[in-house]
Design an enzyme around this catalytic site. Structure first.
Site, PDB file in Angstrom:
ATOM      1  N   THR A 123       0.930  -1.252  -0.061  1.00  0.00           N
ATOM      2  CA  THR A 123       0.038  -0.057  -0.062  1.00  0.00           C
ATOM      3  C   THR A 123       0.850   1.299   0.266  1.00  0.00           C
ATOM      4  O   THR A 123       1.896   1.083   0.557  1.00  0.00           O
ATOM      5  CB  THR A 123      -1.052   0.044   1.207  1.00  0.00           C
ATOM      6  OG1 THR A 123      -1.541   1.376   1.381  1.00  0.00           O
ATOM      7  CG2 THR A 123      -0.052  -0.271   2.729  1.00  0.00           C
ATOM      8  N   ASP A 124       0.284   2.483  -0.301  1.00  0.00           N
ATOM      9  CA  ASP A 124       1.023   3.667  -0.376  1.00  0.00           C
ATOM     10  C   ASP A 124       1.115   4.116   0.893  1.00  0.00           C
ATOM     11  O   ASP A 124       2.050   5.179   1.311  1.00  0.00           O
ATOM     12  CB  ASP A 124       0.272   4.578  -1.334  1.00  0.00           C
ATOM     13  CG  ASP A 124      -1.355   5.113  -0.945  1.00  0.00           C
ATOM     14  OD1 ASP A 124      -1.728   4.211   0.087  1.00  0.00           O
ATOM     15  OD2 ASP A 124      -1.831   5.883  -1.521  1.00  0.00           O
ATOM     16  N   GLU A 125       0.377   3.437   1.604  1.00  0.00           N
ATOM     17  CA  GLU A 125       0.315   3.772   3.441  1.00  0.00           C
ATOM     18  C   GLU A 125       1.596   3.866   4.188  1.00  0.00           C
ATOM     19  O   GLU A 125       1.957   4.248   4.874  1.00  0.00           O
ATOM     20  CB  GLU A 125      -0.959   3.588   4.238  1.00  0.00           C
ATOM     21  CG  GLU A 125      -1.980   3.830   3.386  1.00  0.00           C
ATOM     22  CD  GLU A 125      -3.295   3.776   4.409  1.00  0.00           C
ATOM     23  OE1 GLU A 125      -3.172   3.672   5.614  1.00  0.00           O
ATOM     24  OE2 GLU A 125      -4.359   3.875   3.808  1.00  0.00           O
ATOM     25  N   LYS A 153       2.020  -3.207   7.267  1.00  0.00           N
ATOM     26  CA  LYS A 153       2.656  -3.363   5.973  1.00  0.00           C
ATOM     27  C   LYS A 153       3.741  -3.053   5.583  1.00  0.00           C
ATOM     28  O   LYS A 153       4.390  -3.745   4.853  1.00  0.00           O
ATOM     29  CB  LYS A 153       1.451  -2.675   5.004  1.00  0.00           C
ATOM     30  CG  LYS A 153      -0.128  -3.133   5.082  1.00  0.00           C
ATOM     31  CD  LYS A 153      -0.285  -4.346   4.622  1.00  0.00           C
ATOM     32  CE  LYS A 153      -0.233  -4.571   3.222  1.00  0.00           C
ATOM     33  NZ  LYS A 153      -0.788  -6.004   2.680  1.00  0.00           N
TER      34      LYS A 153
HETATM   35  P1  NAD Z   1     -10.407  -6.808   2.486  1.00  0.00           P
HETATM   36  O1  NAD Z   1     -10.318  -6.547   3.917  1.00  0.00           O
HETATM   37  O2  NAD Z   1     -11.432  -6.600   1.825  1.00  0.00           O
HETATM   38  O3  NAD Z   1      -9.927  -8.507   2.240  1.00  0.00           O
HETATM   39  C1  NAD Z   1      -8.911  -9.122   2.944  1.00  0.00           C
HETATM   40  C2  NAD Z   1      -9.075 -10.481   2.863  1.00  0.00           C
HETATM   41  O4  NAD Z   1      -7.994 -11.530   3.554  1.00  0.00           O
HETATM   42  C3  NAD Z   1     -10.312 -10.980   3.427  1.00  0.00           C
HETATM   43  O5  NAD Z   1     -10.931 -11.830   2.695  1.00  0.00           O
HETATM   44  C4  NAD Z   1     -10.233 -11.978   4.692  1.00  0.00           C
HETATM   45  O6  NAD Z   1     -10.980 -12.946   4.850  1.00  0.00           O
HETATM   46  C5  NAD Z   1      -8.858 -12.462   4.089  1.00  0.00           C
HETATM   47  N1  NAD Z   1      -7.716 -12.802   5.431  1.00  0.00           N
HETATM   48  C6  NAD Z   1      -7.627 -11.765   6.449  1.00  0.00           C
HETATM   49  N2  NAD Z   1      -6.740 -12.479   7.282  1.00  0.00           N
HETATM   50  C7  NAD Z   1      -6.447 -13.452   6.782  1.00  0.00           C
HETATM   51  C8  NAD Z   1      -5.509 -14.621   6.939  1.00  0.00           C
HETATM   52  N3  NAD Z   1      -4.881 -14.711   8.246  1.00  0.00           N
HETATM   53  N4  NAD Z   1      -5.403 -15.688   6.509  1.00  0.00           N
HETATM   54  C9  NAD Z   1      -6.147 -15.689   5.066  1.00  0.00           C
HETATM   55  N5  NAD Z   1      -6.833 -14.817   4.616  1.00  0.00           N
HETATM   56  C10 NAD Z   1      -7.129 -13.753   5.559  1.00  0.00           C
HETATM   57  O7  NAD Z   1      -9.100  -6.183   1.868  1.00  0.00           O
HETATM   58  P2  NAD Z   1      -8.676  -5.412   0.465  1.00  0.00           P
HETATM   59  O8  NAD Z   1      -9.252  -4.031   0.647  1.00  0.00           O
HETATM   60  O9  NAD Z   1      -9.510  -6.237  -0.470  1.00  0.00           O
HETATM   61  O10 NAD Z   1      -7.071  -5.501   0.515  1.00  0.00           O
HETATM   62  C11 NAD Z   1      -6.351  -6.728  -0.192  1.00  0.00           C
HETATM   63  C12 NAD Z   1      -5.043  -6.233  -0.050  1.00  0.00           C
HETATM   64  O11 NAD Z   1      -4.500  -5.126  -0.722  1.00  0.00           O
HETATM   65  C13 NAD Z   1      -4.476  -6.028   1.268  1.00  0.00           C
HETATM   66  O12 NAD Z   1      -3.202  -6.676   1.626  1.00  0.00           O
HETATM   67  C14 NAD Z   1      -4.422  -4.495   1.401  1.00  0.00           C
HETATM   68  O13 NAD Z   1      -3.415  -4.110   2.402  1.00  0.00           O
HETATM   69  C15 NAD Z   1      -3.968  -4.168   0.053  1.00  0.00           C
HETATM   70  N6  NAD Z   1      -4.394  -2.836  -0.511  1.00  0.00           N
HETATM   71  C16 NAD Z   1      -5.565  -2.359  -0.369  1.00  0.00           C
HETATM   72  C17 NAD Z   1      -5.982  -1.331  -0.764  1.00  0.00           C
HETATM   73  C18 NAD Z   1      -7.542  -0.947  -0.543  1.00  0.00           C
HETATM   74  O14 NAD Z   1      -7.781   0.550  -0.940  1.00  0.00           O
HETATM   75  N7  NAD Z   1      -8.338  -1.458  -0.262  1.00  0.00           N
HETATM   76  C19 NAD Z   1      -4.890  -0.396  -1.283  1.00  0.00           C
HETATM   77  C20 NAD Z   1      -3.846  -0.590  -1.402  1.00  0.00           C
HETATM   78  C21 NAD Z   1      -3.398  -2.055  -0.957  1.00  0.00           C
HETATM   79  O1  DAU Z   2      -4.268   4.028   0.496  1.00  0.00           O
HETATM   80  C1  DAU Z   2      -4.432   2.765   0.458  1.00  0.00           C
HETATM   81  C2  DAU Z   2      -5.269   2.346   1.638  1.00  0.00           C
HETATM   82  O2  DAU Z   2      -6.543   2.861   1.763  1.00  0.00           O
HETATM   83  C3  DAU Z   2      -5.319   0.690   1.904  1.00  0.00           C
HETATM   84  O3  DAU Z   2      -3.976   0.232   2.168  1.00  0.00           O
HETATM   85  C4  DAU Z   2      -6.120   0.354   2.924  1.00  0.00           C
HETATM   86  O4  DAU Z   2      -6.273  -0.815   3.032  1.00  0.00           O
HETATM   87  C5  DAU Z   2      -7.542   1.057   2.860  1.00  0.00           C
HETATM   88  O5  DAU Z   2      -8.317   0.621   3.910  1.00  0.00           O
HETATM   89  C6  DAU Z   2      -7.435   2.472   2.603  1.00  0.00           C
HETATM   90  O6  DAU Z   2      -7.015   3.162   3.755  1.00  0.00           O
HETATM   91  P1  DAU Z   2      -7.565   4.666   3.968  1.00  0.00           P
HETATM   92  O7  DAU Z   2      -7.474   4.814   5.667  1.00  0.00           O
HETATM   93  O8  DAU Z   2      -7.093   5.595   3.190  1.00  0.00           O
HETATM   94  O9  DAU Z   2      -9.116   4.407   3.736  1.00  0.00           O
HETATM   95  P2  DAU Z   2     -10.593   4.653   4.371  1.00  0.00           P
HETATM   96  O10 DAU Z   2     -11.680   4.396   3.400  1.00  0.00           O
HETATM   97  O11 DAU Z   2     -10.812   4.154   5.818  1.00  0.00           O
HETATM   98  O12 DAU Z   2     -10.669   6.237   4.452  1.00  0.00           O
HETATM   99  C7  DAU Z   2     -10.567   6.973   3.482  1.00  0.00           C
HETATM  100  C8  DAU Z   2     -10.373   8.599   3.991  1.00  0.00           C
HETATM  101  O13 DAU Z   2     -11.684   8.877   4.306  1.00  0.00           O
HETATM  102  C9  DAU Z   2      -9.226   8.747   5.185  1.00  0.00           C
HETATM  103  O14 DAU Z   2      -9.134  10.197   5.068  1.00  0.00           O
HETATM  104  C10 DAU Z   2     -10.365   8.655   6.355  1.00  0.00           C
HETATM  105  C11 DAU Z   2     -11.664   9.223   5.860  1.00  0.00           C
HETATM  106  N1  DAU Z   2     -12.988   8.551   6.121  1.00  0.00           N
HETATM  107  C12 DAU Z   2     -12.941   7.311   6.513  1.00  0.00           C
HETATM  108  C13 DAU Z   2     -14.221   6.712   7.024  1.00  0.00           C
HETATM  109  C14 DAU Z   2     -14.168   5.277   6.906  1.00  0.00           C
HETATM  110  C15 DAU Z   2     -13.883   9.389   6.757  1.00  0.00           C
HETATM  111  O15 DAU Z   2     -13.830  10.535   6.635  1.00  0.00           O
HETATM  112  N2  DAU Z   2     -15.294   8.919   7.331  1.00  0.00           N
HETATM  113  C16 DAU Z   2     -15.355   7.535   7.515  1.00  0.00           C
HETATM  114  O16 DAU Z   2     -16.405   7.203   8.158  1.00  0.00           O
END
Ligand code: NAD
Ligand code: DAU
Length: 334
Positions: A123-125, A153
């Protein structure tokens, strides 16, 4: 070729498996623990696909990982605890899955002498937060994570780097910005705001709503992960981003506009502790080496996403009512 996809019942993993089955001939094993975020309904239409197999289990289970790894060529590791707010409440599940689990997979991959690549989805985080005039993050920027989620991460990224440097394991790390699209669990900003809008409930915006994220449609990210698996240079890190920086209030405003609702639903609430102010990605390396670029504009992506949540009300109603927990207990045992 056989691929192990971990976390394939989550948001991005399920979109990735769909892309693989639609566009490639690979066989796929999906290893997923079905935590609160993992939902077998995300892949229900593909359950009986001849090239797809689901195994319920945890990536930290070394004997399970070892036995699956004997069968596969490559790994794409999506499995993670993924929500920043949950990591602030309790960090230990993030360490168990994101750090320990990734290392267990790396060990199993090495011991089984897999022939393909190990793609670690990050992730970018991990880079921390940008100031308003800073250039977007690059792959060689320092790791400065600010939340327990991003610290876990960043740690897993470093274990992947160590596996490449110490054992020559062909590891490719991808780092992506904020995804949105179908099947996203409604704790994240965009699905939460869509569902609350549809239900005419308040939209909780943290702090002043001026935090910036670089939004990417999930299918663009999935194509990037596939390109990293097929064309990535072992040892490389690739940034992916949507080239689409938006303030949170702009995102919420776009959803309200699409639904024809008033901004009166917006409710400013207490800020997230340690809230990162701005993310933006320089994806130049992925463009150059992988021939990748984001293709879906924010306007099209948000239209498709809002429409998906309107058309799939049953999917999210089950989640918010807790009913789907009973569903998967019956289907898969607990
Ligand atoms: P998500 O939370 O929707 O899904 C995570 C999945 O992993 C779920 O199906 C869960 O059951 C499974 N899981 C959790 N713990 C586990 C374990 N111990 N063993 C096996 N399975 C397990 O997450 P997502 O948003 O689909 O993110 C997927 C990946 O991409 C993550 O690694 C996250 O860090 C990365 N990522 C997400 C975003 C985003 O914006 N959502 C952005 C950049 C990177
Ligand atoms: O940048 C990549 C990341 O993006 C991934 O690695 C993470 O898995 C994913 O959860 C996401 O993280 P963020 O914290 O950026 O996403 P989130 O949707 O939780 O929040 C996005 C922005 O919105 C953040 O600035 C917090 C704000 N927010 C979020 C929620 C849930 C609100 O203002 N209100 C809310 O209720």
């Amino acid at each position: 070729m056989k691929i192990l996809v971990t976390g394939g019942c989550g948001f991005i993993g399920s979109n990735f498996i769909r892309l693989l089955l639609e566009t490639r001939d690979y066989e796929i094993i999906n290893l997923d623990a079905l935590t609160y975020a993992g939902n077998p309904e995300n892949l229900k239409d593909l359950e009986n696909h001849p090239r797809y197999r689901f195994i319920r289990g945890r990536i930290e289970d070394s004997s399970l990982a070892g036995s699956i790894m004997k069968e596969v060529d490559s790994v794409v590791n999506f499995a993670a605890e993924s929500h920043v707010d949950r990591s602030i409440l309790k960090a230990s599940p993030f360490i168990a899955t994101n750090v320990m689990g990734t290392q267990v997979l790396l060990d199993a991959f090495r011991q089984c002498e897999c022939r393909g690549v190990f793609v670690h989805v990050s992730t970018d985080e991990v880079y921390g937060s940008l100031g308003p005039d800073d250039p977007p993050f690059r792959e060689d920027d320092p790791l400065l994570p600010n939340s327990p989620y991003s610290a876990s991460k960043a740690s897993s990224d470093l274990f992947c780097r160590a596996a490449w440097k110490t054992f020559g394991l062909p590891v490719v790390i991808t780092r992506c910005s904020n995804n949105y699209g179908p099947f996203q669990f409604p704790e994240k900003l965009i699905p939460l705001m869509i569902i609350n809008s549809l239900e005419k409930r308040p939209l909780p915006v943290y702090g002043d709503g001026q935090n910036v994220r670089d939004w990417i449609f999930v299918e663009d990210h999935c194509r990037g992960c596939l390109a990293a698996m097929e064309k990535g240079r072992p040892g490389a890190i690739y940034n992916f981003g949507g080239q689409c920086e938006k303030k949170n209030l702009e995102v919420v405003g776009a959803i309200l506009k699409k639904l024809g609702l008033s901004r009166d639903l917006i409710q400013f609430v207490k800020d997230r502790p340690g809230h990162d102010r701005r993310y933006a990605m320089d994806a130049g390396l992925a463009m150059k080496e992988l021939g990748w670029r984001p293709e879906v504009s924010f306007g099209d992506g948000i239209d498709r996403t809002v429409e998906w949540y309107i058309e799939n009300r049953q999917w999210w109603e089950r989640i918010i009512s807790g009913e789907y927990l009973d569903y998967y207990r019956t289907q898969y045992g607990q």
